[in-house]
Each structure stands twice: as structure tokens, then as C-alpha cells.
Design a protein around this motif. Structure first.
Motif, mmCIF file in Angstrom:
data_model
loop_
_atom_site.group_PDB
_atom_site.id
_atom_site.type_symbol
_atom_site.label_atom_id
_atom_site.label_comp_id
_atom_site.label_asym_id
_atom_site.label_seq_id
_atom_site.Cartn_x
_atom_site.Cartn_y
_atom_site.Cartn_z
ATOM 1 N N GLU A 52 0.854 -1.189 0.000
ATOM 2 C CA GLU A 52 0.000 0.000 0.000
ATOM 3 C C GLU A 52 0.891 1.239 0.000
ATOM 4 O OE1 GLU A 52 -2.990 0.264 2.981
ATOM 5 O OE2 GLU A 52 -4.048 -1.531 2.309
ATOM 6 N N SER A 58 -4.584 1.832 -0.122
ATOM 7 C CA SER A 58 -4.885 0.808 -1.142
ATOM 8 C C SER A 58 -5.439 1.428 -2.425
ATOM 9 C CB SER A 58 -5.888 -0.203 -0.582
ATOM 10 O OG SER A 58 -7.116 0.447 -0.301
ATOM 11 N N SER A 59 -5.804 2.718 -2.399
ATOM 12 C CA SER A 59 -6.359 3.330 -3.615
ATOM 13 C C SER A 59 -5.316 3.355 -4.739
ATOM 14 C CB SER A 59 -6.868 4.738 -3.334
ATOM 15 O OG SER A 59 -5.799 5.652 -3.277
ATOM 16 N N LEU A 61 -3.898 0.968 -5.934
ATOM 17 C CA LEU A 61 -4.135 -0.191 -6.809
ATOM 18 C C LEU A 61 -4.872 0.217 -8.089
ATOM 19 C CD1 LEU A 61 -5.206 -2.871 -4.152
ATOM 20 C CD2 LEU A 61 -3.083 -2.836 -5.471
ATOM 21 N N ILE A 62 -5.658 1.298 -8.010
ATOM 22 C CA ILE A 62 -6.398 1.760 -9.201
ATOM 23 C C ILE A 62 -5.427 2.214 -10.292
ATOM 24 C CG2 ILE A 62 -8.090 3.453 -10.057
ATOM 25 C CD1 ILE A 62 -9.347 3.428 -7.260
ATOM 26 N N LEU A 119 -12.796 7.186 -10.281
ATOM 27 C CA LEU A 119 -12.859 6.334 -9.078
ATOM 28 C C LEU A 119 -11.622 6.516 -8.194
ATOM 29 C CD1 LEU A 119 -14.354 3.139 -10.727
ATOM 30 C CD2 LEU A 119 -15.329 4.289 -8.734
ATOM 31 N N TRP A 120 -10.524 6.917 -8.775
ATOM 32 C CA TRP A 120 -9.285 7.191 -8.023
ATOM 33 C C TRP A 120 -9.334 8.607 -7.446
ATOM 34 C CZ3 TRP A 120 -3.695 6.968 -10.484
ATOM 35 C CH2 TRP A 120 -2.742 6.814 -9.446
ATOM 36 N N PRO A 123 -11.599 9.393 -3.755
ATOM 37 C CA PRO A 123 -10.993 9.260 -2.419
ATOM 38 C C PRO A 123 -9.738 10.115 -2.221
ATOM 39 C CG PRO A 123 -10.541 7.293 -3.725
ATOM 40 C CD PRO A 123 -11.478 8.134 -4.526
ATOM 41 N N MET B 1 -8.644 -7.327 1.707
ATOM 42 C CA MET B 1 -7.661 -7.521 0.627
ATOM 43 C C MET B 1 -7.338 -6.206 -0.109
ATOM 44 S SD MET B 1 -7.845 -10.181 -2.497
ATOM 45 C CE MET B 1 -6.438 -10.517 -3.516
ATOM 46 N N PHE B 2 -8.403 -5.403 -0.349
ATOM 47 C CA PHE B 2 -8.190 -4.140 -1.052
ATOM 48 C C PHE B 2 -8.192 -2.946 -0.105
ATOM 49 C CE2 PHE B 2 -9.958 -6.955 -4.366
ATOM 50 C CZ PHE B 2 -8.873 -6.954 -5.221
ATOM 51 N N GLY B 3 -8.081 -3.211 1.204
ATOM 52 C CA GLY B 3 -7.945 -2.138 2.175
ATOM 53 C C GLY B 3 -9.194 -1.290 2.333
ATOM 54 N N LYS B 4 -9.011 -0.104 2.904
ATOM 55 C CA LYS B 4 -10.185 0.723 3.217
ATOM 56 C C LYS B 4 -10.774 1.412 1.985
ATOM 57 C CE LYS B 4 -7.900 5.036 4.586
ATOM 58 N NZ LYS B 4 -7.839 6.106 5.565
ATOM 59 N N TYR B 5 -10.055 1.351 0.858
ATOM 60 C CA TYR B 5 -10.596 1.949 -0.364
ATOM 61 C C TYR B 5 -11.192 0.900 -1.302
ATOM 62 C CZ TYR B 5 -8.155 6.136 1.188
ATOM 63 O OH TYR B 5 -7.727 7.219 1.924
ATOM 64 N N ALA B 6 -11.566 -0.254 -0.750
ATOM 65 C CA ALA B 6 -12.106 -1.352 -1.570
ATOM 66 C C ALA B 6 -13.325 -0.913 -2.382
ATOM 67 C CB ALA B 6 -12.469 -2.533 -0.678
ATOM 68 N N SER B 7 -14.123 0.005 -1.834
ATOM 69 C CA SER B 7 -15.336 0.437 -2.549
ATOM 70 C C SER B 7 -15.009 1.247 -3.803
ATOM 71 C CB SER B 7 -16.243 1.245 -1.620
ATOM 72 O OG SER B 7 -15.527 2.344 -1.095
ATOM 73 N N PHE B 8 -13.759 1.677 -3.963
ATOM 74 C CA PHE B 8 -13.321 2.354 -5.187
ATOM 75 C C PHE B 8 -12.464 1.423 -6.046
ATOM 76 C CE2 PHE B 8 -13.983 5.701 -2.050
ATOM 77 C CZ PHE B 8 -14.828 6.550 -2.733
ATOM 78 N N VAL B 9 -11.629 0.600 -5.377
ATOM 79 C CA VAL B 9 -10.708 -0.280 -6.105
ATOM 80 C C VAL B 9 -11.485 -1.378 -6.833
ATOM 81 C CG1 VAL B 9 -8.788 -1.925 -5.873
ATOM 82 C CG2 VAL B 9 -8.808 0.174 -4.505
#
Lengths: 251, 54
Positions: A52, A58-59, A61-62, A119-120, A123, B1-9
Motif C-alpha cells: 500500500e 490501497s487506492s 491499486l487503481i 474512481l481514483w 478518495p 484484501m483491497f484495504g479501506k478503499y475497496a469500494s473504489f478499487v
């Protein structure tokens, strides 16, 4: 005694014949598809093992689906511009086939770049959309793609539409450098280039390598789909020619 | 798995996969349709100009 030798480029240019291209595409597409699958599987494995980001969490990842789609949106238009030159200068039918086959693919990747970017952005920036130079210029690119698709379907006879389509494609190419340098020319919410810079990439290797592998996978996917779409376009033209011949012979 | 931003990822990956899957299926369906139509025309006796020259 002088001996005649064939030009060394003949082998390459023979693929410009639509029939020979069909044979070449039929042989190449399965290998390209397998290579694409391997590259995307390797990319996804690296993405799922990426750490991360200390700021973005984790954002980040986008980024691995957003950036390759954004790169392809410009690369595909560049392929179309090269095809347009082939149509205008050499009036080659395969160049027109290439241009028409690439346009819908370019529109899809541009749409994906905009949606995943949004979407990125939500957040990280607190907004889905901002009318800044980078985002607005990419939206204009999507509109250009849609316009070219509409123009390509406006002519009943493909040969009639080849030149206008090529000229409009080349005119629209001005948007590609504008997108690329928009983050340098204007003060934008979008960050400046992190990978394609004159000095070294401003990104840690833990993110850079998965990104490059995903970009290779996306590029291979485009070339596979482009060859498949070109094959469809050639088949469509053959069907049209045969139907016209049938009608003329009164069958 | 996708952390706290899973709803965007997750939507970003799901939408990318969905859009690309639709493109792949559409291209394959068009290919099969056109190949079948071409075969039907050839079976009906219509030949291509390039084939007639031979």
C-alpha cells in the motif's frame, strides 16, 4: 552480368495485401492472445503483491488499471494517425481498415481511463470530476473517437469515406500532445508525469514494475484485439463486395 | 484484501474487466457471424473478383 534482386522490403509490404494479412492475422492472433494472457496474469500477480502507498493507501491499486488505459488511449490514436498517413499518402485500403478497427478500441480504453480516474480521484482529491486541463483534454479525446466512429459509419462505400476519415483523424491528432503536456503547460489538479519523464521515473520500483508489466499486458491486448477487428473489417468488405456482385448478376 | 478503499478499487477493476470482456466477446461474435455469412455466400455460388481472375 547483372542479376535482379527483389527489394528487401517486399516481404514486409506483402502483408499490406488484405488476403495475405488475413493469413498473417490467423497465424498471429492465437500467439498474441496467449502472450497477452501470460502478461496480464503476471501483472495481476505483481499488483496483488504490491504494498500500500504510504499516502494513498490501497487506492494506489487503481493506478495499475488507470495508467495503462490512459497510455493506450493516446497510443491507439497515434496508431490511427499513422494509418491515416498510409491512407492519404499511399491510398492503401489496409491502412483504412486499421484506422476503422482501432477507433472503437481507442474509445473503450479512453472511457476506462476516465472512469477509473474518477474512481481514483474521489478518495484522493475529494471529487469525481474537475474541469482541469488533463481530464478535459482526455474527455475531448473520447469525443473525437466517438466522432470518428460516427464518420466511419456515415459512408455506405468504405472507399469513399477513407480520405475524409484520414484527414479528420490527422486533424484530431493535435489533442495527443495537448494531453501529454497539459500537466506541464497548465496548473492542474492531476499530478505531473511519474514514469515518462526526461529524468528517471518518480516512482518506487515496488509500484513501477507491476505498472510496466500491466502496461505491456494492456498493449498486447490492444494489438490482439486490433488484429481481430481488422480481420472482421476485411471479412465485412468481402461480404459487401460479394453481395454487390450477386445483385449485379441478378442472383 | 483491497484495504479501506475497496469500494473504489473493486469497481475500477470490475468495470475494466467487464468492458474488456464485452469488447472481446463482441469481436468474436462478429467474426463468427461474418465467417458464416461469407461461407453461405460462397456456397450459394458467389465468388470474389480476385478468385474469378484465377
Amino acid at each position: 552480368m547483372a542479376t535482379q534482386t527483389k527489394p528487401s522490403t517486399e516481404g514486409f509490404w506483402s502483408f499490406a495485401n488484405p488476403s495475405k494479412f488475413m493469413g498473417f492475422a490467423n497465424r498471429t492472433i492465437p500467439a498474441l492472445a496467449i502472450t497477452t494472457l501470460i502478461a496480464l496474469a503476471a501483472g495481476m500477480f505483481m499488483v496483488l503483491n504490491a504494498p500500500e502507498d504510504y499516502q494513498q493507501g490501497s487506492s494506489v491499486l487503481i493506478m495499475f488499471v488507470h495508467v495503462p488505459a490512459a497510455w493506450l488511449s493516446m497510443m491507439i490514436y497515434t496508431v490511427m494517425a499513422c494509418s491515416a498517413v498510409g491512407t492519404i499518402v499511399w491510398r492503401h485500403p489496409l491502412a483504412d481498415v486499421s484506422l476503422r478497427a482501432a477507433a472503437p478500441l481507442g474509445a473503450v480504453f479512453t472511457f476506462l481511463a476516465l472512469v477509473t480516474g474518477s474512481l481514483w480521484g474521489k478518495p484522493m482529491w475529494g471529487t469525481w470530476w474537475e474541469w482541469d486541463a488533463r481530464m478535459t483534454s482526455v474527455l475531448i479525446l473520447l469525443i473525437i473517437y466517438l466522432g470518428l466512429i460516427a464518420l466511419s459509419r456515415a459512408f455506405e462505400e468504405p472507399a469513399e469515406g477513407a480520405q475524409p476519415l484520414a484527414i479528420m483523424t490527422l486533424t484530431g491528432f493535435i489533442i495527443v500532445p495537448v494531453i501529454k503536456f497539459s500537466v506541464n503547460w497548465w496548473n492542474t489538479l492531476h499530478q505531473p508525469a511519474s514514469v515518462m519523464r526526461f529524468d528517471r521515473p518518480a516512482m518506487d520500483a515496488a509500484f513501477l514494475y507491476p505498472l510496466l508489466v500491466m502496461a505491456i499486458g494492456y498493449s498486447l491486448l490492444f494489438f490482439t484485439l486490433h488484429f481481430m477487428s481488422m480481420r472482421n473489417e476485411i471479412l465485412g468488405r468481402r461480404i459487401r463486395t460479394m453481395k454487390i456482385a450477386n445483385a449485379q448478376e441478378g442472383r | 484484501m483491497f484495504g479501506k478503499y475497496a469500494s473504489f478499487v473493486v469497481p475500477a477493476y470490475a468495470l475494466s474487466m467487464l468492458a474488456l470482456a464485452i469488447v472481446i466477446v463482441r469481436i468474436r461474435v462478429i467474426y463468427r457471424q461474418r465467417l458464416a455469412e461469407l461461407n453461405a455466400l460462397e456456397m450459394a455460388g458467389a465468388g470474389r473478383r480476385s478468385a474469378k481472375k484465377k
